[in-house]
Design a protein around this motif. Structure first.
Motif, PDB file in Angstrom:
ATOM      1  N   ARG A 249       0.856  -1.195   0.000  1.00 16.76           N
ATOM      2  CA  ARG A 249       0.000   0.000   0.000  1.00 16.76           C
ATOM      3  C   ARG A 249       0.887   1.238   0.000  1.00 16.76           C
ATOM      4  O   ARG A 249       1.824   1.346   0.770  1.00 16.76           O
ATOM      5  CB  ARG A 249      -0.881   0.000   1.239  1.00 16.76           C
ATOM      6  CG  ARG A 249      -1.732  -1.254   1.322  1.00 16.76           C
ATOM      7  CD  ARG A 249      -2.956  -1.049   2.178  1.00 16.76           C
ATOM      8  NE  ARG A 249      -3.645  -2.241   2.534  1.00 16.76           N
ATOM      9  CZ  ARG A 249      -4.222  -3.096   1.705  1.00 16.76           C
ATOM     10  NH1 ARG A 249      -4.144  -2.907   0.420  1.00 16.76           N
ATOM     11  NH2 ARG A 249      -4.855  -4.166   2.113  1.00 16.76           N
ATOM     12  N   HIS A 250       0.564   2.167  -0.867  1.00 17.69           N
ATOM     13  CA  HIS A 250       1.316   3.424  -0.951  1.00 17.69           C
ATOM     14  C   HIS A 250       0.441   4.528  -0.402  1.00 17.69           C
ATOM     15  O   HIS A 250      -0.540   4.916  -1.011  1.00 17.69           O
ATOM     16  CB  HIS A 250       1.705   3.729  -2.398  1.00 17.69           C
ATOM     17  CG  HIS A 250       2.563   2.651  -2.999  1.00 17.69           C
ATOM     18  ND1 HIS A 250       3.864   2.462  -2.631  1.00 17.69           N
ATOM     19  CD2 HIS A 250       2.283   1.687  -3.910  1.00 17.69           C
ATOM     20  CE1 HIS A 250       4.363   1.441  -3.307  1.00 17.69           C
ATOM     21  NE2 HIS A 250       3.426   0.953  -4.089  1.00 17.69           N
ATOM     22  N   ASP A 251       0.779   5.010   0.768  1.00 20.00           N
ATOM     23  CA  ASP A 251      -0.034   6.056   1.422  1.00 20.00           C
ATOM     24  C   ASP A 251       0.414   7.415   1.009  1.00 20.00           C
ATOM     25  O   ASP A 251       1.457   7.749   0.714  1.00 20.00           O
ATOM     26  CB  ASP A 251       0.056   5.925   2.953  1.00 20.00           C
ATOM     27  CG  ASP A 251      -0.513   4.582   3.397  1.00 20.00           C
ATOM     28  OD1 ASP A 251      -1.388   4.036   2.705  1.00 20.00           O
ATOM     29  OD2 ASP A 251      -0.067   4.088   4.461  1.00 20.00           O
TER      30      ASP A 251
END
Length: 75
Positions: free
Chosen positions: A73-75
């Protein structure tokens, strides 16, 4: 024009090159064979692509079976 053609046309032999770099004539010939090099590179990349697809399919199957999404996941 290939390097081998340039060498031939200029009168430089594969033996001259081999002596200069400390390799056998056979090895120099192999290293200068652009078609072979291209073929080996293409086959190598094809194997990586095939293996990557195989691993992706395995990962997809495990994620589907376990109901998870393992993508980062790329926040």
């Amino acid at each position: 024009m290939t390097i081998k053609e340039l060498l031939r046309n200029s009168g430089v032999t594969l033996q001259d090159v081999a002596d200069g770099v400390g390799l056998s004539v056979s090895k120099v010939c192999q290293l200068l064979d652009e078609e072979t090099i291209d073929s080996v590179r293409q086959h190598s990349l094809g194997l990586v692509r095939d293996r990557t697809e195989y691993l992706r399919q395995g990962l997809d199957a495990i994620e589907a079976k376990e109901g998870i999404d393992a993508r980062p996941r790329h926040d």
